[in-house]
Design a protein around this motif. Structure first.
Motif, PDB file in Angstrom:
ATOM      1  N   PHE A 194      10.983   0.860   2.016  1.00  0.00           N
ATOM      2  CA  PHE A 194      11.910   0.952   0.893  1.00  0.00           C
ATOM      3  C   PHE A 194      13.072   1.859   1.273  1.00  0.00           C
ATOM      4  O   PHE A 194      12.908   2.822   2.039  1.00  0.00           O
ATOM      5  CB  PHE A 194      11.207   1.489  -0.350  1.00  0.00           C
ATOM      6  N   ALA A 195      14.238   1.562   0.715  1.00  0.00           N
ATOM      7  CA  ALA A 195      15.424   2.357   1.037  1.00  0.00           C
ATOM      8  C   ALA A 195      15.379   3.719   0.353  1.00  0.00           C
ATOM      9  O   ALA A 195      15.712   4.743   0.954  1.00  0.00           O
ATOM     10  CB  ALA A 195      16.687   1.601   0.621  1.00  0.00           C
ATOM     11  N   GLU A 244       0.816  -1.207   0.000  1.00  0.00           N
ATOM     12  CA  GLU A 244       0.000   0.000   0.000  1.00  0.00           C
ATOM     13  C   GLU A 244       0.852   1.261   0.000  1.00  0.00           C
ATOM     14  O   GLU A 244       0.435   2.302  -0.526  1.00  0.00           O
ATOM     15  CB  GLU A 244      -0.967  -0.018   1.179  1.00  0.00           C
ATOM     16  N   THR A 245       2.042   1.197   0.552  1.00  0.00           N
ATOM     17  CA  THR A 245       2.955   2.335   0.458  1.00  0.00           C
ATOM     18  C   THR A 245       3.373   2.564  -0.984  1.00  0.00           C
ATOM     19  O   THR A 245       3.379   3.703  -1.480  1.00  0.00           O
ATOM     20  CB  THR A 245       4.198   2.102   1.341  1.00  0.00           C
ATOM     21  N   ALA A 246       3.733   1.483  -1.672  1.00  0.00           N
ATOM     22  CA  ALA A 246       4.124   1.608  -3.081  1.00  0.00           C
ATOM     23  C   ALA A 246       2.964   2.123  -3.920  1.00  0.00           C
ATOM     24  O   ALA A 246       3.139   2.991  -4.780  1.00  0.00           O
ATOM     25  CB  ALA A 246       4.601   0.250  -3.601  1.00  0.00           C
ATOM     26  N   TYR A 260      11.000   1.567  -7.240  1.00  0.00           N
ATOM     27  CA  TYR A 260      10.772   1.316  -8.664  1.00  0.00           C
ATOM     28  C   TYR A 260      11.169  -0.109  -9.044  1.00  0.00           C
ATOM     29  O   TYR A 260      10.484  -0.772  -9.843  1.00  0.00           O
ATOM     30  CB  TYR A 260      11.568   2.312  -9.511  1.00  0.00           C
ATOM     31  N   LYS A 261      12.281  -0.594  -8.489  1.00  0.00           N
ATOM     32  CA  LYS A 261      12.738  -1.947  -8.814  1.00  0.00           C
ATOM     33  C   LYS A 261      11.719  -2.986  -8.366  1.00  0.00           C
ATOM     34  O   LYS A 261      11.450  -3.967  -9.077  1.00  0.00           O
ATOM     35  CB  LYS A 261      14.096  -2.203  -8.161  1.00  0.00           C
ATOM     36  N   THR A 262      11.141  -2.768  -7.189  1.00  0.00           N
ATOM     37  CA  THR A 262      10.138  -3.710  -6.688  1.00  0.00           C
ATOM     38  C   THR A 262       8.911  -3.723  -7.589  1.00  0.00           C
ATOM     39  O   THR A 262       8.377  -4.793  -7.914  1.00  0.00           O
ATOM     40  CB  THR A 262       9.729  -3.327  -5.257  1.00  0.00           C
TER      41      THR A 262
END
Length: 836
Positions: free
Chosen positions: A132-133, A96-98, A139-141
């Motif tokens: 996420f870092a 949900e953050t993404a 984006y990679k995820t």
């Protein structure tokens, strides 16, 4: 069906694709064979009841190899997935953050980094880290999500015709134009496999008839004649029996793209389109479309096995359906001469020369249309009318409003005309607000009228300044607009549409008689004559309008462009759209597994979230807000606040009616001590919500719509805001005769001020009912009613006098400063259907 759209940005146009309803191929049954047009429209018998379509071989489920299954075979079980399997994400918070950062907030990379750094600092003392870092990790995820993403491909196209001798060769003749696209067949298969669309496909063409009048009922695309005809044609091949016919509906606009419900409209490409050199522009447009859609060609003649969202496999044949486009794009798409009608340019004999086609039929004959290689596809037959741009914007704004302005200048001269236009603008500025309609507190300036603006604002505003025939022309035009946009259209409705169009042509001739315009040779107005026939062919046009593409343009073009760094933005926009598709597909998967039923916080606290389990098709339901006002808490205090000193007696009358619902005696003869006396606590709220069935308007699943009814002394700490409502007072009567209009005041049940209906029919010129405030001995007529009698909100338009509107008068003064009002039946489609 699929929708294909494009957007002009420099030398690129965007192409989009939507997949929607499917149709089935049937044979061997009399009632599933499309009858002649006359029989279908007027006297075709209703289909037999209780007949299972699968018995006749329609849209039969099959296995993955295409072998048809026995009727009643359940779908193949899906692979079991854990309800805690969040794919590449560790938990719900990460997903949900993404989704929030990328899809909803559309936060830039530097801002994402800033937020994650602040988040990391807040977690240091707990020894924890944010999901996420940095933005690269996010984006990679997203890029690694295994579902929903369809890769982009490209090809180049170049002019191959004759070139002039010498060095003066135009640059575009040697230039290569790059086109980016996604496989439309793969996009269509993804949409068909989406479990969100289970039970939302019409698997068979159908005819539906009213029980009482035996009238043909037109609804979705599969209810039209064209779908029946195509199914019968394709089913003539025995190899196609039992297959499902999936229609590809195309649409394009140079500046906008469309949206379909629940991501059913997908971006499939960007076309390279020149702004000049019309013949080459036409051919590059058609050649690019033909190249992209070539991937569908084999599947338009031979069935292929496709997995559907209900778990079944079906043999599918794709076919090109309607093309949704406005007139300017029709000229390009259909290779016709401007000001010719695209539907009447249909030529069945290919025996004319290029010059003859252009001069006699308005067709540019040296362009090969993209439908040339597709079976049973003729772009001249499949052009759809565009309600938004042709009718609402074209006819209303660009024609009628401009003609009124020309009339005022023609009759009164420039100075007086500008004064009248200012007065009309003041009329628009003081109209009371209404849910879903844009207000113009400073006037609108007549520059922009969209689908969300009430065009009926204009009707009473010009009354008294123009002849009545102009008022009637506007009224019949609005009636035509609202009739053709109904969610369900009966044969009787088609007759009403034809009658409204006939009256419109009669009344708007005054503009020609007065010399305001030289001719009515206008393609957009001419297009209105084709609507009745198109409804019979393709079903209701409400879902086949370019208004669908407007919102998608924002999501798929404008917002991705703003997220880019503006340098070579096209590639970044393609990646953005692919990531959005991946996130949307993953949400569908999680929702199917009941992993997103509540909010993230309530799920963590193990608390049931707010889920709307209410019915999806109810006539109307009104519910009070839960937040109470901190004001009067007794009947006496509330009576003083409302300036209704006899409020105690009104509450007693209300309670008597609730306790004795079948007592029909006049209250005047009932002993006073029979009425209950209430001195207890009262709770006051400023808001109620009305939930009602309105499928002809923009609504949710099942056609349900929610609106809010407000009553407050200071709205946003500024002015008073009192909405009006319709109340069911005489259930045995239809339309406005069974409704009353009230000014909404404060309530625990509901304290209302009455309006009286004037006359027993709508106003003959505007077509709207007239009401006026009701008085009892020179005081407002006030009652207490039960909220269950409230239907929904009503919108009142002032009936203006010839006196100028004072500048101190604002829209929130409207209901208190006019003697009579029109009940705005054009406020939305639902109101148009209940107020007649």
């Amino acid at each position: 069906m699929t929708t294909h759209l494009h957007h002009d940005q420099g030398k690129n146009e965007m192409v989009m694709l939507m997949v929607s309803h499917g149709s089935s191929l049937n044979t061997g049954t009399s009632f599933l064979t499309a009858p002649s047009e006359d029989i279908l429209r007027h006297s075709s018998p209703a289909p037999a009841l209780g007949v299972d379509p699968e018995f006749y071989g329609a849209a039969r489920p099959c296995d993955a190899s295409g072998n048809f299954l026995p009727p009643g075979t359940p779908p193949f079980p899906l692979a079991e997935q854990s309800p805690d399997d969040w794919s590449l994400f560790h938990n719900r918070i990460e997903f949900e953050t993404a989704e929030f950062l990328y899809s909803h907030a559309q936060m830039s990379a530097p801002n994402i980094n800033t937020l994650l750094n602040l988040w990391a600092v807040s977690l240091l003392k707990h020894g924890d880290q944010p999901p996420f870092a940095d933005h690269k990790d996010l984006y990679k995820t997203i890029d690694n999500i295994p579902i929903g993403g369809i890769s982009w491909q490209s090809f180049k196209i170049q002019y191959s015709g004759e070139k002039p001798d010498g060095p003066d060769v135009p640059p575009w003749m040697n230039q290569q134009f790059e086109v980016w696209y996604r496989d439309p067949r793969e996009v269509a298969q993804n949409i068909l496999a989406n479990p969100d669309y289970v039970n939302k496909f019409d698997y068979c063409p159908f005819c539906e008839y009213s029980v009482d009048k035996d009238e043909h009922c037109y609804q979705d695309f599969m209810s039209g004649d064209w779908a029946w005809q195509q199914a019968d044609i394709i089913a003539a091949d025995p190899d196609n029996l039992g297959a499902t016919f999936v229609l590809i509906i195309l649409g394009s606009d140079k500046t906008t793209v469309s949206v379909a419900h629940q991501n059913a409209l997908c971006l499939i490409g960007f076309l390279a389109i020149l702004k000049k050199f019309w013949n080459f522009r036409r051919q590059i447009f058609h050649s690019s479309l033909a190249k992209i859609l070539k991937m569908l060609k084999d599947a338009t003649s031979k069935p292929e096995v496709v997995h559907f969202g209900d778990g079944h496999y079906r043999c599918v044949i794709f076919g090109l359906g309607l093309y949704i486009v406005d007139y300017e794009e029709q000229v390009l798409l259909m290779s016709i001469v401007r000001n010719w009608c695209p539907r009447e340019a249909l030529i069945k004999e290919n025996t004319f020369g290029v010059d003859m086609l252009r001069c006699e039929f308005g067709i540019v004959g040296d362009v090969v249309p993209f439908t040339n290689d597709f079976t049973h596809a003729d772009i001249h037959q499949l052009i759809a009318q565009d309600i938004l741009h042709q009718i609402i914007k074209g006819c209303f704004k660009d024609h009628l409003i401009m003609w009124v302005e020309k009339y005022l200048h023609h009759i009164h001269g420039k100075r007086k005309a500008e004064q009248i236009m200012d007065d009309i603008d003041r009329h628009l500025a003081i109209i009371a607000p209404f849910t879903g309609l844009q207000c113009f507190p400073q006037g609108c300036g007549f520059k922009q009228w969209t689908r969300d603006n009430s065009k009926a604002y204009y009707l009473p505003a010009i009354e008294g300044h123009v002849p009545m025939d102009i008022i009637r022309a506007f009224r019949t035009f609005l009636e035509f607009c609202y009739l053709v946009q109904r969610n369900v259209i009966m044969e009787d409705t088609i007759l009403q549409i034809e009658d409204a169009l006939c009256q419109f042509h009669h009344y708007h001739s005054i503009f020609l008689q007065l010399g305001i315009i030289p001719t009515f040779s206008l393609p957009r107005q001419h297009a209105m004559k084709h609507y009745p026939d198109l409804i019979c062919l393709f079903g209701v046009l409400n879902g086949l309008c370019s208004s669908m593409t407007e919102n998608k343009h924002i999501k798929a073009v404008k917002q991705p462009w703003r997220q880019s760094n503006k340098y070579n933005a096209l590639g970044q926009m393609l990646v953005t759209n692919q990531r959005l598709d991946k996130i949307a597909a993953l949400r569908v998967d999680f929702t199917k597994r009941s992993m997103l039923n509540s909010t993230c916080l309530s799920d963590a606290l193990n608390v049931k979230g707010e889920i709307d389990d209410g019915p999806t098709e109810i006539e109307a339901h009104v519910q009070l807000a839960q937040t109470q006002r901190k004001c009067a808490q007794t009947v006496v205090a509330l009576a003083i606040e409302l300036s209704v000193l006899h409020l105690r007696e009104l509450i007693g009358t209300f309670l008597f009616e609730q306790l004795h619902p079948h007592d029909t005696r006049d209250h005047a003869i009932i002993p006073a001590d029979s009425f209950p006396v209430y001195d207890g606590k009262v709770s006051v709220v400023n808001l109620a919500s009305s939930r009602f069935y309105a499928p002809s308007d923009l609504s949710g699943i099942g056609g349900m719509q929610r609106e809010y009814i407000q009553s407050c002394l200071k709205w946003r700490n500024a002015h008073a805001h009192y909405d009006c409502v319709f109340i069911n007072s005489r259930l045995e009567l239809d339309g406005m005769q069974g409704l009353e209009v009230y000014k909404w005041v404060l309530y625990e049940c509901a304290v209302v001020c009455w309006f009286n209906v004037i006359g027993d029919a709508p106003d003959k010129d505007t077509g709207m009912w007239v009401v006026q405030p009701s008085f009892d001995d020179h005081s407002p007529d006030i009652s207490v009613i039960h909220i269950d009698t409230i239907y929904r909100a009503a919108h009142l338009l002032p009936i203006y006098s010839t006196d100028p509107i004072p500048h101190h008068l604002k829209f929130h003064h409207s209901l208190d400063n006019f003697r009579a009002f029109y009940v705005n039946k054009f406020a939305d489609h639902h109101t148009f259907e209940i107020v007649f």
